[in-house]
Design an enzyme around this catalytic site. Structure first.
Site, PDB file in Angstrom:
ATOM      1  N   HIS A 306       5.833  -8.517 -13.816  1.00  0.00           N
ATOM      2  CA  HIS A 306       5.772  -9.808 -12.617  1.00  0.00           C
ATOM      3  C   HIS A 306       6.407 -11.420 -13.355  1.00  0.00           C
ATOM      4  CE1 HIS A 306       3.223 -12.612 -10.946  1.00  0.00           C
ATOM      5  NE2 HIS A 306       3.365 -11.675  -9.910  1.00  0.00           N
ATOM      6  N   ASP A 363      -0.249  -4.339  -7.456  1.00  0.00           N
ATOM      7  CA  ASP A 363       0.095  -3.179  -6.689  1.00  0.00           C
ATOM      8  C   ASP A 363       0.592  -1.669  -7.823  1.00  0.00           C
ATOM      9  OD1 ASP A 363       1.000  -4.729  -4.163  1.00  0.00           O
ATOM     10  OD2 ASP A 363       3.469  -5.613  -5.200  1.00  0.00           O
TER      11      ASP A 363
END
Ligand code: ACO
Length: 428
Positions: A306, A363
């Site tokens: 991320h 996710d």
């Protein structure tokens, strides 16, 4: 920190005002840089650049903190509901019971689409990607709500916000129905937002859908976890498109397209496809992680990494708990969940992932839950969109309310050819 930072280059010296954050990184205001120095800044991927001052969402990526309007995500996920969070994001405060009841009523009144929207959805081929259908649907929604298009009229902006939130479950469910070729259902006023969405997706004229409270609760939580995430790719897209005074519908539709990419919201689909492929090909997790580390392979561990979180993604932690509970309900086993857990463990103990601070993101586990609920993999990102819409609306409105607002228009550093003369065809 002092109130100004000094920028010096050759014989130019410039005072850059420091913009104080209430939490997190302060910033340097460089708005005078070009006019005073004749030069611009270069920041690929905007890694160091704040595009705005915002009061909506705070992330501390090193500590794994996420807060909406100051409230920790863990508390909201446990105690709140999706529409309450939507109100919080858009209007800044948790609503009183009366205000929440009115908000729910207003949203529920706007769930039914113009009948011709159903015709539009019927035009898409079977197998069309639901994100393509959803983005077209949001664009088209504006044409059916022409009295809500004036971006400078607060009442119209309010109406467009309600219209978008109300229509979204129906649009998203119709995207699913059209991809599987089933007849569309109508929303019902006696059902909650999430209940309506599930019935619109899974109900058929032959047989009504039996609503499972555990699934409703899971979706309330999942939608809350996805509801905003400050200036990510799709949100920045929404703000950027909105900065041209394009309608809210056009801006949200652009957000859907930005979210669809596999490096962003499309990763939930990519994670499930990755796990299924590994199962089909019988690849063990250590071999796969070795492949991912080999840059020449071009393979990424989807659902990992991320831009902001460098410790853990708090949303992933909450979702992992839900995946475990939901997928192992009544003692069932789930081989894809077992594979995901093993893959996570192998990666988290590997020097490549440790040194680059790569952790599972939001996710990594969502797709497993969506699959268990009966959604096809290519639909997962539409579920992300349903959750993210209130955040986009809040961010769009914040941008429009900013008195210093300008059209977003980055500069470039031109590194192409300098002036040269046109070469006739026979001389090339
Ligand atoms: N698998 C393997 N290596 C990775 C991964 C991954 N998933 N993510 C990052 N890396 C590596 C990069 O190759 C790079 O290595 P290097 O330093 O040797 O060059 C290093 O880690 C830093 O990564 P960047 O790509 O520079 O990080 P960036 O902030 O630009 O990208 C992103 C973040 C896009 C999320 C990236 O981690 C990624 O592609 N992840 C996989 C896709 C994914 O899960 N996306 C969903 C993100 S959450 C969301 O948008 C809702």
């Amino acid at each position: 920190m002092t109130d100004n930072a000094t920028f010096k280059h050759e014989d130019v010296e410039l005072q850059l005002p420091v913009v104080k954050a209430s939490n997190g990184n302060d910033g340097y205001n460089i708005s005078q840089l070009l006019s005073k120095t004749g030069n611009v800044t270069l920041d690929p991927g905007f890694v160091n650049t704040a595009s705005c001052e915002s009061t909506i969402t705070f992330i501390d990526g090193n500590e794994g903190i996420l807060r909406y309007r100051g409230y920790p995500i863990e508390q909201l996920a446990e105690k709140s509901t999706f529409l309450e969070v939507a109100h919080l994001l858009i209007h800044g405060e948790l609503p009183t019971q009366d205000v929440l009841d009115t908000f729910k009523y207003d949203v529920s009144n706007r769930m039914m689409l113009d009948e011709r929207m159903r015709e539009l959805y019927r035009c898409f081929p079977r197998g069309a990607h639901p994100m393509q259908v959803l983005s077209a649907g949001l664009s088209a929604l504006g044409s059916f709500n022409r009295r809500t298009l004036d971006v400078h009229d607060p009442e119209q902006v309010n109406e467009a916000s309600l219209r978008l939130i109300g229509s979204m479950p129906t649009l998203a469910a119709y995207a699913y129905k059209s991809s599987v070729g089933e007849p569309f259902q109508y929303p019902q006023k006696n059902l909650s937002y999430v209940e309506n969405y599930l019935r619109l997706s899974f109900g058929t004229p032959q047989e009504d859908y039996e609503i499972d409270p555990a699934v409703v609760n899971a979706f309330e939580t999942l939608f809350i976890l996805h509801a905003d995430h400050e200036q990510n790719c799709s949100t920045s897209t929404v703000r950027m498109v909105g900065s041209s005074d394009a309608t809210m519908y056009a801006s949200m539709s652009a957000g859907v397209n930005a979210l669809s990419g596999p490096l962003h919201g499309g990763a939930n689909q990519a994670v499930l496809e990755m796990l299924v492929k590994l199962r089909e090909e019988g690849v063990d997790m250590k071999t796969y992680v070795a492949q991912v580390k080999d840059k020449k392979s071009g393979v990424k561990l989807m659902g990992f990494g991320h831009r902001v979180y460098k410790n853990h993604d708090p949303r992933a932690t909450i979702i992992k708990g839900h995946a475990d509970k939901l997928l192992r309900a009544s003692g069932k086993s789930n081989d894809l969940l077992d594979m995901a857990l093993e893959l996570e463990e192998v990666a988290l103990n590997d020097e490549y992932f440790i040194s680059r601070k790569l952790y599972p993101n939001v996710d990594f586990y969502t797709g497993l839950i969506y699959e268990a609920m009966g959604f096809p993999a290519n639909y997962f990102t539409a579920l992300f969109t349903l959750g993210r819409l209130p955040g986009w609306i809040a961010q769009w409105r914040e941008d429009h309310a900013d008195p210093t607002r300008k059209i977003s228009r980055p500069r470039q550093i031109y590194v192409g050819e300098t002036e040269r003369d046109y070469v006739p065809m026979d001389k090339r």
